[in-house]
Design an enzyme around this catalytic site. Structure first.
Site, mmCIF file in Angstrom:
data_model
loop_
_atom_site.group_PDB
_atom_site.id
_atom_site.type_symbol
_atom_site.label_atom_id
_atom_site.label_comp_id
_atom_site.label_asym_id
_atom_site.label_seq_id
_atom_site.Cartn_x
_atom_site.Cartn_y
_atom_site.Cartn_z
ATOM 1 N N PRO A 10 3.893 -3.534 -1.232
ATOM 2 C CA PRO A 10 3.333 -2.352 -0.594
ATOM 3 C C PRO A 10 3.478 -2.328 0.927
ATOM 4 O O PRO A 10 3.275 -3.328 1.600
ATOM 5 C CB PRO A 10 1.845 -2.406 -0.983
ATOM 6 N N ASN A 11 3.840 -1.143 1.386
ATOM 7 C CA ASN A 11 3.966 -0.792 2.811
ATOM 8 C C ASN A 11 5.209 -1.363 3.482
ATOM 9 O O ASN A 11 5.493 -1.027 4.629
ATOM 10 C CB ASN A 11 2.706 -1.184 3.596
ATOM 11 N N ARG A 18 6.556 0.950 12.396
ATOM 12 C CA ARG A 18 5.225 0.739 12.993
ATOM 13 C C ARG A 18 4.962 -0.749 13.174
ATOM 14 O O ARG A 18 5.604 -1.563 12.514
ATOM 15 C CB ARG A 18 4.126 1.298 12.084
ATOM 16 N N TYR A 23 5.616 -7.119 12.771
ATOM 17 C CA TYR A 23 6.612 -7.165 11.698
ATOM 18 C C TYR A 23 8.061 -6.998 12.161
ATOM 19 O O TYR A 23 8.976 -7.006 11.338
ATOM 20 C CB TYR A 23 6.273 -6.098 10.644
ATOM 21 N N ASN A 74 8.329 -10.734 -1.237
ATOM 22 C CA ASN A 74 7.288 -10.480 -0.245
ATOM 23 C C ASN A 74 6.351 -9.478 -0.906
ATOM 24 O O ASN A 74 6.651 -8.279 -0.968
ATOM 25 C CB ASN A 74 7.861 -9.930 1.059
ATOM 26 N N ALA A 77 0.341 -7.169 0.809
ATOM 27 C CA ALA A 77 -1.081 -7.498 0.665
ATOM 28 C C ALA A 77 -1.442 -7.950 -0.754
ATOM 29 O O ALA A 77 -2.483 -8.601 -0.946
ATOM 30 C CB ALA A 77 -1.935 -6.303 1.084
ATOM 31 N N ASP A 87 0.587 -14.184 -12.415
ATOM 32 C CA ASP A 87 0.787 -14.483 -13.841
ATOM 33 C C ASP A 87 2.162 -14.041 -14.315
ATOM 34 O O ASP A 87 2.809 -14.744 -15.105
ATOM 35 C CB ASP A 87 -0.282 -13.771 -14.685
ATOM 36 N N GLU A 98 8.627 -17.264 -1.926
ATOM 37 C CA GLU A 98 7.727 -16.281 -1.293
ATOM 38 C C GLU A 98 8.092 -16.149 0.185
ATOM 39 O O GLU A 98 8.289 -17.160 0.862
ATOM 40 C CB GLU A 98 6.296 -16.810 -1.444
ATOM 41 N N HIS A 100 7.103 -14.132 3.943
ATOM 42 C CA HIS A 100 6.289 -13.244 4.779
ATOM 43 C C HIS A 100 6.934 -13.148 6.148
ATOM 44 O O HIS A 100 7.354 -14.174 6.710
ATOM 45 C CB HIS A 100 4.856 -13.762 4.920
ATOM 46 N N LEU A 101 6.995 -11.943 6.654
ATOM 47 C CA LEU A 101 7.557 -11.735 7.990
ATOM 48 C C LEU A 101 6.700 -12.420 9.040
ATOM 49 O O LEU A 101 7.207 -13.083 9.947
ATOM 50 C CB LEU A 101 7.623 -10.233 8.283
ATOM 51 N N SER A 102 5.400 -12.240 8.919
ATOM 52 C CA SER A 102 4.459 -12.799 9.899
ATOM 53 C C SER A 102 3.970 -14.170 9.433
ATOM 54 O O SER A 102 4.102 -14.518 8.249
ATOM 55 C CB SER A 102 3.269 -11.855 10.073
ATOM 56 N N ARG A 107 -3.044 -15.558 11.268
ATOM 57 C CA ARG A 107 -3.671 -14.234 11.285
ATOM 58 C C ARG A 107 -5.084 -14.307 10.685
ATOM 59 O O ARG A 107 -5.686 -15.367 10.642
ATOM 60 C CB ARG A 107 -2.758 -13.244 10.552
ATOM 61 N N ARG A 111 -5.783 -13.527 4.989
ATOM 62 C CA ARG A 111 -4.341 -13.639 4.725
ATOM 63 C C ARG A 111 -3.915 -15.088 4.467
ATOM 64 O O ARG A 111 -2.753 -15.360 4.168
ATOM 65 C CB ARG A 111 -3.526 -13.080 5.892
#
Ligand code: CA2
Length: 149
Positions: A10-11, A18, A23, A74, A77, A87, A98, A100-102, A107, A111
């Site tokens: 998501p997002n 943004r 990011y 990724n 959230a 699962d 896995e 993650h950009l950040s 953070r 998270r």
């Protein structure tokens, strides 16, 4: 040729539009193109998919079973909330990394916990879009050593 599913949650369709301070400024289309190029150098194919819907991400993981030999995820959230996605990943038994950009550990506290981490070979975080390419390197090495690529 082994195929890798690059799955974004998501997002992440908003990448590059943004919050560039967190990011980065590259778009999701640019990340996906970089993955395709990098995978070709590693002798791999990639398929890219993004969804804002938990069920669609779970369906994509299930569908990967018959199509792909690795997954880069990724989960956005959903990383911090989705036992269902964890699962699904465990059930298909496809090696996954896995991303993650950040740096999620630098953070907010919420998270710091990842359900996804329990279902993957390892995690890359904090290196921006480069993280997807590092994940491809890791999966390529893993598949090679497992005799699957
Ligand atoms: O750092 C990451 O890659 C995250 O997975 C990104 C998620 C966040 O919830 C995770 O904790 C860490 C958020 C994705 C939102 O992506 C946006 C991109 C550009 C503009 C707005 C949102």
């Amino acid at each position: 040729m082994a195929s890798i599913l690059v799955l974004n949650g998501p997002n992440l369709n908003l990448l590059g539009t943004r919050q560039p301070e967190i990011y980065g400024s590259v778009t999701l289309a640019m990340v996906e193109a970089a993955c395709t190029d990098h995978a070709a150098k590693l002798g791999l194919e990639v398929a890219c998919l993004q969804s804002n819907h938990e069920g669609a991400l779970i369906d994509a993981v299930h569908d990967a079973k018959s199509r792909h030999q690795g997954i880069i995820l990724n989960a956005g959230a959903y990383t911090h909330t989705s036992i269902a996605l964890m699962d699904a990943l465990i059930s298909v038994e496809i090696p996954a990394v896995e991303v993650h950009l950040s740096n999620i550990y630098a953070r907010e506290e919420f998270r710091h916990a990842s359900y996804i981490s329990k279902a993957v070979l390892g995690q890359v975080c904090g290196f921006g879009a480069q993280g997807y390419l590092l994940a491809l390197d890791a999966l390529a090495a893993h598949l090679k050593s497992a005799g699957a690529a």
